[in-house]
Design an enzyme around this catalytic site. Structure first.
Site, PDB file in Angstrom:
ATOM      1  N   CYS A 149      -3.812  11.629   3.364  1.00 10.98           N
ATOM      2  CA  CYS A 149      -3.152  10.420   3.872  1.00 10.98           C
ATOM      3  C   CYS A 149      -1.638  10.517   3.961  1.00 10.98           C
ATOM      4  CB  CYS A 149      -3.471   9.224   2.996  1.00 10.98           C
ATOM      5  SG  CYS A 149      -5.210   8.919   2.832  1.00 10.98           S
ATOM      6  N   HIS A 193       1.178   3.608   2.252  1.00 10.03           N
ATOM      7  CA  HIS A 193       1.098   4.884   1.529  1.00 10.03           C
ATOM      8  C   HIS A 193       2.264   5.830   1.824  1.00 10.03           C
ATOM      9  CE1 HIS A 193      -2.116   7.627  -0.556  1.00 10.03           C
ATOM     10  NE2 HIS A 193      -1.053   7.388  -1.290  1.00 10.03           N
TER      11      HIS A 193
END
Ligand SMILES: *[C@@H]1O[C@H](CO)[C@@H](O)[C@H](O)[C@H]1NC(C)=O
Ligand SMILES: *[C@@H]1O[C@H](CO)[C@@H](O)[C@H](O)[C@H]1NC(C)=O
Ligand SMILES: *[C@@H]1O[C@H](CO)[C@@H](O)[C@H](O)[C@H]1NC(C)=O
Length: 615
Positions: A106, A167
């Site tokens: 990610c 993130h």
């Protein structure tokens, strides 16, 4: 001045229309010239495999007699996952079949997506300590001097919104500096999770991070206790010239460490599973069951607020990352367990957002794009139940940078009237291409003083060029180059050379089931010299490595690839490492907190529902 420019633009429009009547240009190219700034909706799924959706082959062939046979209770009904809304994008637009993420996890993949640059250029590639940001309260994150395409779109007059997962870090030095926050990276509006969904967020799930932390810190705590005891003993026997004060301080340090370890049990949910609206925390800890409906409502309301356009809505799904939080309506709906249910719920959300575009008559003026940040997570399993994505015919998955399954993802573009419908393009493209593509559509220019690795996709999508601009692509695992792809345009071959591959275990599996994630370096990888070479155009599953005997071009291909790698390496500069140990540990003074630290807790969503309906 502005008026003059507008008039010039206007008259150009007529000239172009005139040209169109004369058929000088291909119609798509022409329409691009006369175009206005389209609104943009980007759907980014989390951990979705390319084999999970219908239009990429999740359409298990059924027997002609399926309908009849299925009454027989033992008939194996391997029904496809139903993704009619995502498939609709493919039908009404362009489907890329060799669309490649810049990293298999990610944080780095999203950093590359937002900046159009390999994560190694922004310091967002893992260094060995950590390959993703682990805490909301770490100091690492997307550096403030990186320019996201959202920032350029914002400057070009777009209303920009991010709904969902970020993130990319939050703070640098203090609890509220929000240096890495979406609002500091080109978004006018943010609603969602600054970190990521994980097992610890759902009370009913085993606490995944707390567990590993407990094991790790328990051994540290034991070591510290042992060291302090030894020191006390040494002091008592006059073996070391330490003052009692120093020993006391050391003991205090050990004790605080212990407290930290102990408190982490229940606190991870409070510390990391939070929802923010802009700079404000709305839920700490978040109510995961509520997340999907709230995000959908936020996305729809963003479109409605900004329908006069142009807007850029980035829907960054929490789906289909574990723990697969799914609303009741979708549980048991697919024939692929909770994972399939979660995919179908996400597809439904895509559908609701597309419906909103239709309802507001925005379909033709909006470019819609769907992708996933990297491949499905093969090792995510619960007993025998599938909990991670399916990467179709491709080998490997999430966390594996070289194998195709970790990086080949869906890529769908729809822009009715501007892009062809139902077209399939097998050329190599990258998620980093979104950057220059969107910037150009918005009438902006990409930064000139830094390397941008993405390429404008419009000519390829519209069919005015036949080939992708990408010749070489570099597949990094953290800081390590695991493989290089070479698209040899004249011959049509797509070669891939692997320098390192993860050692699978158990042997014969195609994943690292013991550790859940394959590593980038160390004992867990095998080095290949000469590299493992495949021709993806003939062997997309990377099943048969070539050798000098089977492939006369073997040496020549490797030589070309070597040269390209060397050239690429010359463009790299040392930058501050955002995923270094120091930048990835939990720092109490950076912890976003609703209330008084460490007693952080709030639920503003509950109190706020009436106000929000007025949006
Ligand atoms: C469809 O996706 C599901 C869920 O990931 C997977 O289990 C199944 O094998 C896939 N089917 C095909 C034909 O790819
Ligand atoms: C949208 O574009 C399609 C295809 O070019 C066209 O048929 C349709 O009429 C357009 N719709 C609107 C509302 O402009
Ligand atoms: C951002 O700042 C760092 C540290 O000063 C520097 O190394 C890097 O090159 C800068 N990045 C850009 C894109 O200017």
């Amino acid at each position: 001045m502005k008026e003059v420019m507008q008039r010039v633009a206007h008259s150009r429009r007529y000239i172009c229309l005139f040209l169109s009547l004369n058929l000088f240009l291909n119609p798509f190219e022409l329409q691009a010239l006369v175009s206005y700034k389209p609104s943009i909706v980007i759907f980014l799924a989390d951990d979705l495999g390319i084999g999970d959706i219908g239009c990429y082959g999740n359409n298990t062939i059924r027997s002609k007699w399926h309908t009849w046979l299925s009454f027989y209770p033992y008939y194996p009904t391997n029904n496809p996952v139903r993704t009619p809304n995502i498939d609709r994008l493919a039908k009404e637009g362009v489907k890329l079949t060799q669309h490649i993420a810049a990293a298999p996890l990610c944080t780095p993949s999203r950093a590359a997506f937002l900046t159009g640059r390999y994560p190694i250029r922004s310091g967002m590639a893992g260094t060995g300590h950590s390959r993703v940001l682990q805490w909301v309260a770490s100091s690492g994150g997307l550096p403030t001097n990186e320019t996201t395409f959202a920032k350029i779109l914002q400057k070009q007059g777009y209303a920009t919104g991010l709904i969902g997962k970020w993130h990319q870090g939050v703070n640098c030095q203090s609890r509220n500096d929000h240096c890495h926050h979406p609002l500091n990276h080109g978004f006018d509006y943010f609603y969602g999770m600054p970190l990521s969904l994980m097992g610890d967020c759902q009370i009913t799930q085993p606490p995944e991070k707390a567990m590993s932390l407990r094991t790790k810190l328990w051994s540290y705590t034991q070591m510290i206790a042992l060291a302090v005891l030894t020191l006390i003993a040494a002091k008592l026997t006059h073996l070391v010239p330490l003052s009692w004060k120093t020993i006391f301080l050391l003991a205090l340090f050990g004790f605080s460490f212990f407290i930290f370890w102990f408190s982490s049990f229940g606190f991870i949910r409070y510390w990391d599973c939070i929802v923010m609206r802009n700079h404000e925390i709305t839920e700490q800890p978040m109510n995961v069951e509520r997340a999907a409906p709230l995000m959908l409502r936020e996305a729809i309301s963003f479109i409605e607020r900004n329908k006069q356009g142009p807007f850029f809505l980035f829907v960054s799904f929490l789906h289909v990352h574990t723990p697969l939080v799914t609303t009741k309506k979708f549980i048991g709906k697919s024939s692929h367990g909770l994972y399939g249910d979660n995919v179908e719920e996400m597809d439904w959300m895509v559908g609701r957002i597309l419906d909103t575009l239709d309802k507001e008559h925005l379909k033709n003026s909006t470019l819609t794009y769907f992708t996933s940040d990297h491949g499905g997570h093969l090792e995510a399993q619960e007993g025998n139940a599938q909990r991670g994505g399916w990467n179709g015919i491709y080998k490997g998955g999430k966390a594996m940078a070289g194998w195709e399954g970790g990086i080949r993802v869906p890529g769908l573009f729809r822009w009715t009237g501007m892009l062809p419908e139902g077209k399939v393009i097998p050329e190599p493209t990258s998620l980093m291409d979104i950057y220059p593509t969107m910037v150009h559509l918005a009438g902006g220019t990409v930064p000139q003083e830094r390397v941008i690795d993405g390429r404008d996709l419009m000519p390829l999508l519209q069919g005015s060029v036949e080939h992708s601009e990408h010749e070489f692509m570099f597949h990094y695992c953290g800081m390590h180059l695991h493989a290089t792809r070479w698209y040899q345009k004249d011959s049509g071959n797509t070669w891939k050379a692997h320098y390192m591959t993860p050692v699978f275990h158990p042997e014969g599996a195609s994943g690292c089931y013991k550790t859940r994630f394959c590593p980038c370096s160390g004992e867990g990888v095998r080095h290949h010299n000469p590299p493992l070479l495949f021709d993806l155009s003939k062997d997309p599953s990377e099943a048969m490595p070539l050798s000098p005997d089977t492939e006369p071009l073997f040496q020549a291909v490797l030589k070309s690839i070597d040269r390209a790698v060397e050239e690429h390496r010359r463009t790299l500069r040392p930058v501050p490492q955002q995923l270094s140990l120091d930048n990835t540990i939990w720092k109490p003074w950076l912890q976003p907190c609703c209330g008084t630290f460490p007693f952080c807790s709030c639920d503003k969503e509950k109190d706020d529902i009436e106000n929000r309906q007025q949006f």
